[in-house]
Design a protein around this motif. Sequence first.
Motif, PDB file in Angstrom:
ATOM      1  N   VAL A 320      19.962 -56.090 -91.414  1.00  0.00           N
ATOM      2  CA  VAL A 320      19.377 -56.896 -90.349  1.00  0.00           C
ATOM      3  C   VAL A 320      20.422 -57.882 -89.868  1.00  0.00           C
ATOM      4  O   VAL A 320      20.756 -58.843 -90.569  1.00  0.00           O
ATOM      5  CB  VAL A 320      18.114 -57.642 -90.823  1.00  0.00           C
ATOM      6  N   PHE A 325      19.193 -56.188 -96.833  1.00  0.00           N
ATOM      7  CA  PHE A 325      18.000 -56.536 -97.588  1.00  0.00           C
ATOM      8  C   PHE A 325      17.644 -55.366 -98.496  1.00  0.00           C
ATOM      9  O   PHE A 325      17.648 -54.212 -98.071  1.00  0.00           O
ATOM     10  CB  PHE A 325      16.810 -56.830 -96.657  1.00  0.00           C
ATOM     11  N   SER A 327      15.400 -52.759-100.262  1.00  0.00           N
ATOM     12  CA  SER A 327      14.173 -52.132 -99.777  1.00  0.00           C
ATOM     13  C   SER A 327      13.692 -51.101-100.804  1.00  0.00           C
ATOM     14  O   SER A 327      13.105 -51.447-101.803  1.00  0.00           O
ATOM     15  CB  SER A 327      14.416 -51.490 -98.403  1.00  0.00           C
ATOM     16  N   GLU A 366       5.907 -52.739 -88.588  1.00  0.00           N
ATOM     17  CA  GLU A 366       5.912 -54.154 -88.954  1.00  0.00           C
ATOM     18  C   GLU A 366       6.996 -54.478 -89.981  1.00  0.00           C
ATOM     19  O   GLU A 366       7.520 -55.588 -90.010  1.00  0.00           O
ATOM     20  CB  GLU A 366       4.540 -54.562 -89.482  1.00  0.00           C
ATOM     21  N   LYS A 367       7.335 -53.521 -90.837  1.00  0.00           N
ATOM     22  CA  LYS A 367       8.331 -53.774 -91.874  1.00  0.00           C
ATOM     23  C   LYS A 367       9.758 -53.463 -91.417  1.00  0.00           C
ATOM     24  O   LYS A 367      10.705 -54.181 -91.781  1.00  0.00           O
ATOM     25  CB  LYS A 367       8.020 -52.930 -93.124  1.00  0.00           C
ATOM     26  N   SER A 370      13.530 -52.247 -85.549  1.00  0.00           N
ATOM     27  CA  SER A 370      14.741 -52.957 -85.123  1.00  0.00           C
ATOM     28  C   SER A 370      15.127 -52.416 -83.751  1.00  0.00           C
ATOM     29  O   SER A 370      15.549 -51.268 -83.609  1.00  0.00           O
ATOM     30  CB  SER A 370      15.872 -52.726 -86.122  1.00  0.00           C
ATOM     31  N   PRO A 380      13.483 -56.423 -88.258  1.00  0.00           N
ATOM     32  CA  PRO A 380      12.517 -56.007 -89.273  1.00  0.00           C
ATOM     33  C   PRO A 380      12.266 -57.085 -90.318  1.00  0.00           C
ATOM     34  O   PRO A 380      12.965 -58.097 -90.370  1.00  0.00           O
ATOM     35  CB  PRO A 380      13.182 -54.780 -89.904  1.00  0.00           C
ATOM     36  N   ASN A 381      11.274 -56.833 -91.154  1.00  0.00           N
ATOM     37  CA  ASN A 381      10.954 -57.708 -92.289  1.00  0.00           C
ATOM     38  C   ASN A 381      10.620 -56.823 -93.490  1.00  0.00           C
ATOM     39  O   ASN A 381       9.452 -56.597 -93.797  1.00  0.00           O
ATOM     40  CB  ASN A 381       9.775 -58.623 -91.945  1.00  0.00           C
ATOM     41  N   GLU A 383      10.541 -57.266 -96.535  1.00  0.00           N
ATOM     42  CA  GLU A 383       9.851 -57.893 -97.649  1.00  0.00           C
ATOM     43  C   GLU A 383       8.378 -58.171 -97.347  1.00  0.00           C
ATOM     44  O   GLU A 383       7.676 -58.799 -98.151  1.00  0.00           O
ATOM     45  CB  GLU A 383      10.565 -59.195 -98.016  1.00  0.00           C
ATOM     46  N   LEU A 384       7.888 -57.703 -96.209  1.00  0.00           N
ATOM     47  CA  LEU A 384       6.500 -57.942 -95.826  1.00  0.00           C
ATOM     48  C   LEU A 384       5.538 -57.293 -96.824  1.00  0.00           C
ATOM     49  O   LEU A 384       5.753 -56.162 -97.259  1.00  0.00           O
ATOM     50  CB  LEU A 384       6.259 -57.368 -94.428  1.00  0.00           C
ATOM     51  N   THR A 427      11.399 -66.445 -84.456  1.00  0.00           N
ATOM     52  CA  THR A 427      11.956 -67.083 -85.635  1.00  0.00           C
ATOM     53  C   THR A 427      13.431 -67.390 -85.430  1.00  0.00           C
ATOM     54  O   THR A 427      14.231 -66.502 -85.129  1.00  0.00           O
ATOM     55  CB  THR A 427      11.782 -66.198 -86.878  1.00  0.00           C
TER      56      THR A 427
END
Length: 441
Positions: A320, A325, A327, A366-367, A370, A380-381, A383-384, A427
């Motif tokens: 990201v 991150f 995963s 949602e996760k 990009s 992306p996220n 860690e959601l 954000t």
Amino acid sequence: NIRGGSGWSYGAGSRVLLLIDDIPALQVDAGSPNWDDIPVENIEQVEVVKGAASALYGSSSMNGIINIRTAYAKSEPETAFSTFYTAYGDPKDPGKKWWGSSDRPFQTGLSAAHRRKFDKLDLVLGGYAYTQQSFRQATDVTYGRTNIGTRYRFNDKLSAGVNANFNFGNSNNYFYWTATDCQCGSYVGDSTTLSDRKRLRYTIDPFITYFDKKGNRHKLLTRYYSIRNDVDRNQSNRSQLLYGEYQFQRNFSDLQLVATAGLVGSRAFSDSQLFGDTTYVIGNTAAYLQFDKKFFDKLNLSGGVRYERNTISSPDSVEVQGTLFASGKSVEAKPVLRIGANYQLAPFTFLQASWGQGYRFPTLAEKFISTLAGSLNIIPNPELTSETGWTVELGIKQGFKISQMSGFLDVSVFQSEYRNMMEFELTGVEFVVDPGGGFNT
């Protein structure tokens, strides 16, 4: 959106579960409904359940469900046609009119349906064609839908069939408009966010229903759901879903009790430029049990429990904006409960109460999404985690008849609570309007 719980998720993560013939019909990678797939020309009825329904229907039904039941053939053959045409007038402000006399916005559509019986075979056919030149510039739509439903009744106890639905077409859309004020260009999209899309979506649903010698019902529902969206701007996506559900129902007539139990399993594969051009595997397994009990012919109690396990198998790491991150495989499992009561206070007066837990596993979009939408950078996220919640409701339903008119009044109070609610958010970025159009960051 039922009872205001959907929040702002822009095409991802619906909290109301859409079903077609009792089978979930949300797009597997985004958790969004494709309303154009619903065979409106062959709808028999629409069921709406308010409040948390995760105990019986699983993730994505935190706020309720909408179940579309398609039509079956009747004793007499039925054929229906329908068409419409809409022309748009000019806006009151001449500065907002971008079209000329030869390209006035319009939309038109045509649908047809035919249903009939051939001895033990029920056949349902349907089709729909639609085209639109929108009042929003360069957002035209053309698509067609065909559907077929079959059911063969071997005898009074056994029936089987296959339903299928195909949707294909082209469309254009933009993410935000170009106007920096409301005086001009209100219906003109920013060219940097304009995208062209070609789509092919289809479902194939084999099913079997069997009543054994003791009157127990066995039902097997299956679905293959394929989606292919070819989109410019590196936003194409493809997914395939395999779904299966076995349901057993027994009526204990001497106890005035109905028990329903089921097993659910699905596996999906998604490959998209939106998710890093990598194949993700999405899995779901669940078991559920529900009891419906009647007391004194006036009080109905129901209770259910479901245990569900959801997984997303992804790359070991996701980058990201230059940061990696961790995963890998996301796994979450938990039980959800539901209880409800309905009491007949008078011949046309009913009191009702319910409490249910909700649960929603994050979608692939949602996760891991990009992409760019003009000057907006969507990240992306990984860690959601899941969101949970509950809904409680108390209500009264009063029927009435005045002369030849009858109806009912339904009044209820409810409260819904959500924990770790998932929404897209801005954000770490400040957006400033660029006088030349778009955004500066």
